[in-house]
Write an enzyme that holds these catalytic residues in place. Structure first.
Site, PDB file in Angstrom:
ATOM      1  N   VAL A   1     -22.127   4.954   7.972  1.00  0.00           N
ATOM      2  CA  VAL A   1     -21.120   5.959   8.315  1.00  0.00           C
ATOM      3  C   VAL A   1     -19.714   5.487   7.948  1.00  0.00           C
ATOM      4  CG1 VAL A   1     -22.535   6.968  10.136  1.00  0.00           C
ATOM      5  CG2 VAL A   1     -20.935   5.122  10.713  1.00  0.00           C
ATOM      6  N   ASP A   2     -19.606   4.304   7.334  1.00  0.00           N
ATOM      7  CA  ASP A   2     -18.294   3.809   6.909  1.00  0.00           C
ATOM      8  C   ASP A   2     -17.899   4.433   5.567  1.00  0.00           C
ATOM      9  OD1 ASP A   2     -19.176   2.053   4.604  1.00  0.00           O
ATOM     10  OD2 ASP A   2     -20.238   1.020   6.209  1.00  0.00           O
TER      11      ASP A   2
ATOM     12  N   HIS B   1     -26.169   9.968   7.422  1.00  0.00           N
ATOM     13  CA  HIS B   1     -26.011   9.899   8.875  1.00  0.00           C
ATOM     14  C   HIS B   1     -24.604  10.242   9.352  1.00  0.00           C
ATOM     15  CE1 HIS B   1     -29.715   7.022   8.961  1.00  0.00           C
ATOM     16  NE2 HIS B   1     -30.047   8.284   8.812  1.00  0.00           N
TER      17      HIS B   1
ATOM     18  N   THR C   1     -31.176  -2.311   3.563  1.00  0.00           N
ATOM     19  CA  THR C   1     -31.839  -1.455   4.531  1.00  0.00           C
ATOM     20  C   THR C   1     -33.294  -1.870   4.641  1.00  0.00           C
ATOM     21  OG1 THR C   1     -32.546   0.806   5.064  1.00  0.00           O
ATOM     22  CG2 THR C   1     -32.183   0.304   2.739  1.00  0.00           C
TER      23      THR C   1
END
Length: 228
Positions: free
Chosen positions: A88-89, A104, A170
């Site tokens: 989310v950055d 997200h 991930t």
């Protein structure tokens, strides 16, 4: 130009100083994940949730992209690069990458609790009483547990077009993002950059694992792809 689709997770931002999503005990920087990342948590204690994301936002504004982010940008000189991120950055944006899909959500945006199409850029703290144009409370523009992933279909269509798939930082254990690997065309080369990969090369056809942290792994991958 060949199309490289890149799936990124918390590991690529960890080197910039952003903590990974959760620790082994199920906590996120000391918080119970369901208390700060679910609609139920927001309904039960909105002040706690807003404070949590205010702290994350401040942390983000203090960090910078790392070499892995910049090397992805450099690949655009030779390839059509499209990034699908679980993060989310905004570090991909700050490093200059031009095609980014945030599965997200985005920490530097907020949205209306009444009309989710009302999304506002936001770099300051968010408090109860901060309202949208329709007089409803604003909330973090984050996909919480139990919520639909609105850009999943877009991500699937992007992945289907990949000539090369790259996975960085991930575990590929969090769904639905982990399912994207199933949508690449047959015989598509897949590169997995992770110091402790959760998969082995015999699990997927044409999979090559680079057992390195994101910055070192991207240096190796960039050299490999540009020399081919």
């Amino acid at each position: 130009m060949k199309k490289i689709v890149v799936l990124t997770g918390a590991g690529i931002s960890a080197e910039s100083g952003i903590q990974t999503f959760r620790d082994a005990d199920g906590l996120w920087e000391g918080y119970n994940i369901m208390e700060v990342a679910s609609p139920e948590g927001f309904a039960a204690n909105p002040e706690l949730v807003l404070d949590f994301y205010n702290k994350r936002r401040k942390q983000l504004l203090d960090v910078k992209p790392n070499k892995a982010h910049y090397n992805l940008k450099e690949l655009e000189k030779h390839f059509d690069v499209e990034i699908i991120t679980q993060n989310v950055d905004d570090l991909h944006e700050r490093s200059g990458s031009s095609k980014i899909t945030h599965l997200h959500g985005e920490l530097l945006k907020v949205r209306s609790t009444f009309d989710e199409s009302i999304v506002i850029n936001w770099k300051k703290d968010l408090f109860l009483g901060d309202l949208c144009s329709k007089k409803s409370q604003l909330r973090p523009h984050i996909v919480w547990f139990g919520e639909m992933v609105p850009l999943l279909d877009k991500a699937i269509e992007i992945t289907k077009k990949a000539d090369i798939l790259v996975i960085i930082g991930t575990s590929m254990q969090v769904y639905p993002a982990a399912s994207l690997i199933d949508f690449v065309k047959e015989n598509t080369p897949i590169y997995f950059i992770d110091p402790k990969p959760s998969v082995s090369e015999n699990e997927f056809k044409n999979l090559k694992i680079i057992k390195e942290i994101a910055s070192k792994g991207m240096c190796k991958l960039k050299e490999l792809l540009e020399n081919k």
